[in-house]
Design a protein around this motif. Sequence first.
Motif, PDB file in Angstrom:
ATOM      1  N   TRP A  52      20.098 -10.443   2.770  1.00 22.62           N
ATOM      2  CA  TRP A  52      18.968 -11.302   2.412  1.00 22.62           C
ATOM      3  C   TRP A  52      18.134 -11.629   3.645  1.00 22.62           C
ATOM      4  N   ARG A  53      18.832 -11.940   4.768  1.00 26.45           N
ATOM      5  CA  ARG A  53      18.118 -12.263   6.010  1.00 26.45           C
ATOM      6  C   ARG A  53      17.394 -11.039   6.551  1.00 26.45           C
ATOM      7  N   GLY A  58      16.201  -8.630   4.795  1.00 29.49           N
ATOM      8  CA  GLY A  58      15.017  -8.454   3.956  1.00 29.49           C
ATOM      9  C   GLY A  58      13.898  -9.393   4.357  1.00 29.49           C
ATOM     10  N   SER A  59      14.219 -10.677   4.564  1.00 30.56           N
ATOM     11  CA  SER A  59      13.148 -11.608   4.915  1.00 30.56           C
ATOM     12  C   SER A  59      12.636 -11.320   6.322  1.00 30.56           C
ATOM     13  N   ARG A 115      10.131  -8.571   5.905  1.00 26.91           N
ATOM     14  CA  ARG A 115       8.891  -9.088   5.325  1.00 26.91           C
ATOM     15  C   ARG A 115       8.102  -9.863   6.372  1.00 26.91           C
ATOM     16  N   PHE A 116       8.850 -10.591   7.224  1.00 25.38           N
ATOM     17  CA  PHE A 116       8.249 -11.347   8.311  1.00 25.38           C
ATOM     18  C   PHE A 116       7.561 -10.412   9.300  1.00 25.38           C
ATOM     19  N   ASP A 160      13.080 -18.947  11.338  1.00 26.17           N
ATOM     20  CA  ASP A 160      14.046 -19.050  10.250  1.00 26.17           C
ATOM     21  C   ASP A 160      15.106 -20.116  10.538  1.00 26.17           C
TER      22      ASP A 160
END
Lengths: 156, 268
Positions: free
Chosen positions: B24-25, B27-28, B31-32, B229
């Motif tokens: 999940w991290r 992925g973000s 995206r970041f 984050d």
Amino acid sequence: MKRATLDLWVGFFVVAGIAALLFLALKVGSFSSEASGKSYVLIARFDNIGGLKVRGPVKSAGVVVGRVTDIGFDPQTYEATVTLRIDERYRFPRDTFASIYTAGLLGDQYIGLEPGGDEQKLAAGDAIFKTQSAVVLEKLVSQFLFSKAAEGSETK
Amino acid sequence: MSEWANGLTNALRHLGAGVVERVWRLGSATRFFAAILLNSGTALRRYPLTLREIWFAGVLSLVIILVSGLFVGLVLGMQGYEILTRYGSDSALGVMVALSLLRELGPVVAGLLFASRAGSAITAEIGLMKATEQLKAMDMMAVDPIARVVTPRFWGGVLSMPLLAALFSTMGIFGGWLIGVKVIGVDEGAFWSQMQAAVDFRYDVLNGVVKSFVFGVAVSWIAVFEGYDSEPTAEGVSRAITRTVVTSALAILALDFVLTSFMFRGAS
């Protein structure tokens, strides 16, 4: 005022970094001899290339005139096919002799070109016919031993 | 029996949650990264912001980079001489120092130092901005914090890193020359001429620059993402800084292995 001094330091940093890159390119690396100028390709076949490596130098009269760009094995003739990239400025006669030498006793191996007397020059993509393989130390030692043994039996 | 089964289930659940959390991290973070690239145009047009970050990431790291480079070079010169002189080839000292610095040590050690000196500072700054709700305040004023805060820091790091690595290698070669030629007495002509014969501009120097650029992107990306984050507490920021340094170091070493196997495989 703050902005100006900051700009000055960043400018200094960038100049120092680019100067370091230039130093690495010109003083440490061989930028001038490699990148400049055009080159053409010659092929040479050897029975044995010993420890010759890709990027090894090609020398004539001790001067580096090109580099080894590729080493392959020909399954038809069981010979090594060495591709040489020679500086465009230097043209060699068709009966040029290519041999593999060693720089120093244990140094890297290189290809030495000895020009012959032919009027016609080698064109791009041509093959050098007269070649001499690398000297393999083990063969040399065994030859020496055999000749010594033969001498011994003669004198008896 | 049932307690043992419960323990196993819990352990599996933790493992699964950990894996899902990591993915999940990742992925973000990706995206970041895309958001940073999309905002790069505006951030680079307002170049004084980026210039300020080059000052923080690059100029302020100069001292540690130059001093470490010098000492690494001095040690390389001493150790290299010790080993090479056993084979009677101490004239190859320049080659050894230059190649090991340009190909590996320069980008890797400069990257590690950069991660701990500048990467941690970037994470701390962004994390604290988040903890004190400055990022939220910017959002309220319709200022995109990614364009205003994150992107200049990212590009400042990316642009500084190759220059720092080049300076590191240069200082290292200078250090090797100092020990080899000035102190021990290796022949100066052999030192430089063998170096020039063996070091290829495209193959060795440019590949080193590419490496340091890749490390710069990785470290800057990790640093800004961990900051952005982070949990907005004192403890969360400190954990984010630790993660930046550890993840950057691992990323640099892993990327170095991959890049080396691509770049320098055909050498021997």
